[in-house]
Design an enzyme around this catalytic site. Structure first.
Site, PDB file in Angstrom:
ATOM      1  CG  ASP A  10       7.983 -36.937  14.450  1.00 54.25           C
ATOM      2  OD1 ASP A  10       6.973 -36.259  14.714  1.00 54.25           O
ATOM      3  OD2 ASP A  10       8.976 -36.453  13.863  1.00 54.25           O
ATOM      4  CB  SER A  11       5.200 -36.331  10.874  1.00 51.93           C
ATOM      5  OG  SER A  11       6.130 -35.340  11.255  1.00 51.93           O
ATOM      6  CE1 TYR A  42       2.146 -37.964   9.838  1.00 50.45           C
ATOM      7  CE2 TYR A  42       1.786 -38.071  12.212  1.00 50.45           C
ATOM      8  CZ  TYR A  42       2.064 -38.701  11.020  1.00 50.45           C
ATOM      9  OH  TYR A  42       2.247 -40.059  11.002  1.00 50.45           O
ATOM     10  N   GLY A  43       1.491 -31.364  10.354  1.00 54.84           N
ATOM     11  CA  GLY A  43       0.974 -30.071  10.807  1.00 54.84           C
ATOM     12  C   GLY A  43       0.039 -29.376   9.833  1.00 54.84           C
ATOM     13  CB  CYS A  73       4.606 -36.293  16.641  1.00 53.93           C
ATOM     14  SG  CYS A  73       3.791 -35.247  15.427  1.00 53.93           S
ATOM     15  CB  CYS A 183       7.362 -28.717  16.106  1.00 54.85           C
ATOM     16  SG  CYS A 183       7.736 -29.815  14.718  1.00 54.85           S
ATOM     17  CB  THR A 184       9.654 -33.679  18.138  1.00 57.96           C
ATOM     18  OG1 THR A 184       8.917 -34.202  17.019  1.00 57.96           O
ATOM     19  CG2 THR A 184       8.844 -33.854  19.401  1.00 57.96           C
TER      20      THR A 184
HETATM   21  N1  DGL Z   1       7.454 -33.478  14.856  1.00 62.08           N
HETATM   22  C1  DGL Z   1       6.099 -33.086  14.622  1.00 62.08           C
HETATM   23  C2  DGL Z   1       5.593 -32.288  15.815  1.00 62.08           C
HETATM   24  O1  DGL Z   1       6.152 -32.391  16.882  1.00 62.08           O
HETATM   25  C3  DGL Z   1       6.065 -32.477  13.274  1.00 62.08           C
HETATM   26  C4  DGL Z   1       4.766 -32.150  12.725  1.00 62.08           C
HETATM   27  C5  DGL Z   1       4.654 -32.153  11.247  1.00 62.08           C
HETATM   28  O2  DGL Z   1       4.909 -33.189  10.618  1.00 62.08           O
HETATM   29  O3  DGL Z   1       4.201 -31.132  10.746  1.00 62.08           O
HETATM   30  O4  DGL Z   1       4.611 -31.579  15.752  1.00 62.08           O
END
Ligand code: DGL
Length: 257
Positions: A10-11, A42-43, A73, A183-184
């Protein structure tokens, strides 16, 4: 092969919400979790940037011998899973906003989705959402700023409460009866979200469904670790703040990469 670990990335810390569901359902599996916190969120990145980070994370987990990878993610899944499945031999499990169950159970015909910009603007999301827009009103909302605050350990702050109110209150005017968390990172905000949307709106996140799907795919590929005579090993890697990651997992073996 069966004893090789399941990889998750994940990020940042968000994917630990998925990891918890996975180990609850699959207690004999070894796991390796990769938190790419240095590159969060990441978003806010372009699809190309997200893909290149997803490739880097995948190569890291494959180099550690992972037999299957869970992209924990939504943003990375919706922007990179097709490419990853095409270019690597091991199975990938993705996570994307659970529009389907929300659509199935909605009585008011309106659902809300809170997700990152990267997820909402992805082609995969657009395709999935289109399948339901004929029957449903879908209120999409970017959760700008939420991931960064969570990543800096600021969950219990007025800033986060303020953002959530700004994002969620307008949805209530559309009479939504389901809120999909796309989003997780967001499951960690559920108590705060409930305070704003009340008990008439069901919150849907995909953690349990991902764990079930992982089990199915391990069985199908004959790589499920039925019983591990040795102790199960869970390793966590981060390129961010170890102390913050430690708040989201009971595992104390956290390494930097
Ligand atoms: N946990 C990521 C998701 O499910 C987070 C995204 C991010 O880093 O913006 O989208």
């Amino acid at each position: 092969m069966n004893k090789q670990p399941i990889g998750l990335f994940d990020s940042g810390i968000g994917g630990t919400s998925i990891w918890k569901e996975v180990i609850a359902l699959l207690p004999y599996e070894n796991t390796i979790y990769l938190a790419d916190s240095k590159n969060a969120p990441y978003g806010e990145k372009t699809s190309e940037e997200i893909l290149s980070l997803a490739i880097k994370n995948t190569e890291f987990l494959i180099s550690k011998g992972c037999k299957l990878i869970i992209i924990a993610c939504n943003t990375a899944t919706t922007n990179a899973i097709d490419y990853l499945r095409k270019h690597y031999k091991i199975p990938f499990i993705g996570i994307e906003p659970a529009i389907k169950p929300a659509a199935l159970y909605s009585k008011t015909g309106a659902i809300g989705i809170l997700a990152t910009k990267g997820t909402l603007s992805s082609k995969l999301f657009e395709k999935k959402a289109k399948e339901y827009t004929k029957k449903l009103t879908i209120i999409e909302q970017e959760g700008a700023g939420l991931v960064s605050l969570i990543e800096s350990g600021k969950i219990d702050t007025p800033e986060i409460n303020q953002l959530l109110e700004t994002y969620l209150k307008p949805m209530l005017k559309f009479n939504i009866d389901h809120l999909v968390l796309g989003c997780t990172h967001y499951p960690y905000l559920i108590p705060k979200i409930k305070k704003i949307i009340g008990s008439n709106v069901n919150i849907i996140d995909s953690g349990k469904a991902v764990a079930k799907q992982t089990k199915n795919i391990l069985e199908k590929n004959n790589i499920l670790n039925i019983k591990n005579s040795n102790t199960v090993t869970h390793l966590f890697f981060t390129n961010g703040n170890k102390e913050i990651l430690a708040q989201f997992t009971p595992i104390k073996s956290i390494y930097t990469f």
